[in-house]
Design an enzyme around this catalytic site. Structure first.
Site, PDB file in Angstrom:
ATOM      1  N   HIS A 234     -37.515  25.781   3.218  1.00 49.99           N
ATOM      2  CA  HIS A 234     -38.955  25.653   3.458  1.00 49.99           C
ATOM      3  C   HIS A 234     -39.464  24.476   2.638  1.00 49.99           C
ATOM      4  O   HIS A 234     -39.028  24.265   1.513  1.00 49.99           O
ATOM      5  CB  HIS A 234     -39.680  26.943   3.045  1.00 49.99           C
ATOM      6  CG  HIS A 234     -41.019  27.082   3.664  1.00 49.99           C
ATOM      7  ND1 HIS A 234     -42.138  26.474   3.147  1.00 49.99           N
ATOM      8  CD2 HIS A 234     -41.423  27.728   4.792  1.00 49.99           C
ATOM      9  CE1 HIS A 234     -43.172  26.751   3.920  1.00 49.99           C
ATOM     10  NE2 HIS A 234     -42.763  27.501   4.933  1.00 49.99           N
ATOM     11  N   ASP A 285     -38.798  33.383   9.488  1.00 44.64           N
ATOM     12  CA  ASP A 285     -38.210  33.416  10.834  1.00 44.64           C
ATOM     13  C   ASP A 285     -36.864  34.130  10.882  1.00 44.64           C
ATOM     14  O   ASP A 285     -36.498  34.689  11.913  1.00 44.64           O
ATOM     15  CB  ASP A 285     -38.073  31.987  11.386  1.00 44.64           C
ATOM     16  CG  ASP A 285     -39.438  31.366  11.601  1.00 44.64           C
ATOM     17  OD1 ASP A 285     -40.318  32.057  12.125  1.00 44.64           O
ATOM     18  OD2 ASP A 285     -39.632  30.202  11.214  1.00 44.64           O
TER      19      ASP A 285
END
Ligand code: COA
Length: 358
Positions: A234, A285
């Site tokens: 991320h 996710d």
């Protein structure tokens, strides 16, 4: 820690419905019970799609990706909104609610009609966004646990400050374009696998791995070949995605309920190897994909569902942008050659005396 307007995401994920969060993001305050009831009614009553938009959905080829249909459909919806040109704050909040309602209807409707099915009813009498979505998708009432799980997924996906799609929405809004145009830009940015498209890729890789025992070798092979493992890494979170604990918990609980515990085991094995080999943490996710899969949702709808939820966050950002707008226009540094001369001029000089000469 991730907060939505000051509320901890963990509290919201366990105690709020998607409609609570939609009101919170768009209005700035947690709704009272009357406000929540009003929000639910508005979202339900405005869910019906204009007939020409449904007709356009039928024109897509059967293998069209639903995120592409959604991007086109949202763009088209703008032309059917009588308030399109009213850019006041209140009108934009009303449009945001309408758009959220219609996106929630468009995803299941598009999925069904493009496969030759009937246009499903909108179930405008159903006050829960999550229940309406699942009923429309499957043509049957979902069990209560699925409604609760989808609510949590929608809450966790609703907002995430300046991610790529939100930035795209704000850039578009900053030109004083309309809210539908901004959300269309956002959906286009969300589609990419480095952003929202990752939750579809994750399900494919989890199927590919198949069993927790294979996870370490599978991941090491990907890393050796310098390939990305979707669902990890991320730009902002370096030591853990704030949304993962709640989503991980869902995977375990739903896995036990539907007797598919292997998805949680594969994800956890992947987390261990990615941390050891690359120091990378799971993002939301990784865990959202198996949750949706275990609810029987087609994998191609993972990113469109993300878009349904994030529409509230995108619209809240657009409204905030317009409150104190300034054109977003970064500058870049040109590093190529300078002061070059065109070698031969191929173009004929335009002459006013003889306009036919060009
Ligand atoms: N799989 C394998 N390696 C990864 C990786 C992943 N998912 N994410 C990052 N890396 C690697 C990079 O290749 C880089 O390696 P290097 O130093 O050997 O070149 C290193 O980790 C640092 O990555 P970084 O460039 O700082 O990441 P970023 O901030 O540019 O990218 C993402 C962030 C999200 C785009 C990236 O992590 C990614 O592509 N993840 C997969 C897609 C995904 O899940 N997206 C959803 C995000 S919520």
């Amino acid at each position: 820690m991730l907060l939505y307007r000051g509320y901890d995401i963990h509290d919201l994920a366990t105690r709020a419905t998607f409609e609570d969060v939609a009101w919170l993001l768009l209005r700035g305050q947690y709704p009272t019970s009357r406000e929540l009831e009003y929000m639910r009614r508005e979202l339900a009553e405005q869910a019906a799609l204009p007939d020409p938009v449904m007709a356009a959905m039928r024109l897509f080829p059967a293998d069209a990706h639903p995120i592409d249909m959604l991007r086109t459909g949202v763009s088209m919806l703008g032309s059917f909104d009588a308030e399109l040109k009213d850019s006041s704050r209140e009108a934009n909040v009303r449009k945001a609610v309408r758009l959220t309602a219609r996106i929630g209807a468009m995803v299941p409707a598009a999925w069904r009609v493009v496969r030759g099915g009937e246009t499903p009813r909108c179930f405008e009498e159903e006050p829960s966004f999550a229940r309406r979505f699942l009923t429309q998708l499957n043509g049957a009432q979902p069990p209560d646990w699925q409604v609760a799980v989808l609510d949590t997924v929608l809450v966790l996906y609703a907002e995430h400050e300046f991610n790529a799609s939100t930035f795209a929405a704000r850039v578009t809004a900053s030109t004083l374009s309309d809210i539908y145009a901004a959300v269309t830009s956002a959906i286009a940015a969300l589609k990419g696998p480095l952003h929202g498209g990752a939750n579809e890729e994750v399900m494919n890789l989890l199927r590919d791995i198949g069993d927790a025992e294979n996870a370490a070798a599978w991941a090491r092979d990907k890393l050796r070949r310098k390939e990305k493992v979707m669902g990890f890494g991320h730009r902002i979170y370096r030591s853990g995605d704030s949304r993962v604990p709640a989503m991980r918990d869902l995977v375990s609980r739903v896995g036990r309920m539907v007797n598919q515990p292997h998805w949680a085991a594969i994800c956890e094995a992947l987390e261990a190897v990615m941390s050891a080999e690359k120091g990378l943490c799971a993002n939301v996710d990784l865990y959202a994909a198996p949750v949706l899969h275990m609810m029987g949702i087609p994998t191609a709808l993972n990113t469109p569902i993300f878009a349904c939820a994030r529409t509230t966050g995108w619209c809240a950002h657009v409204i905030e942008q317009l409150d104190q707008n300034r054109l977003i226009r970064p500058s870049s540094r040109y590093t190529g050659p300078i002061r070059r001369t065109i070698p031969t001029a191929a173009r004929t000089e335009f002459s006013c005396a003889n306009p036919d000469s060009v």
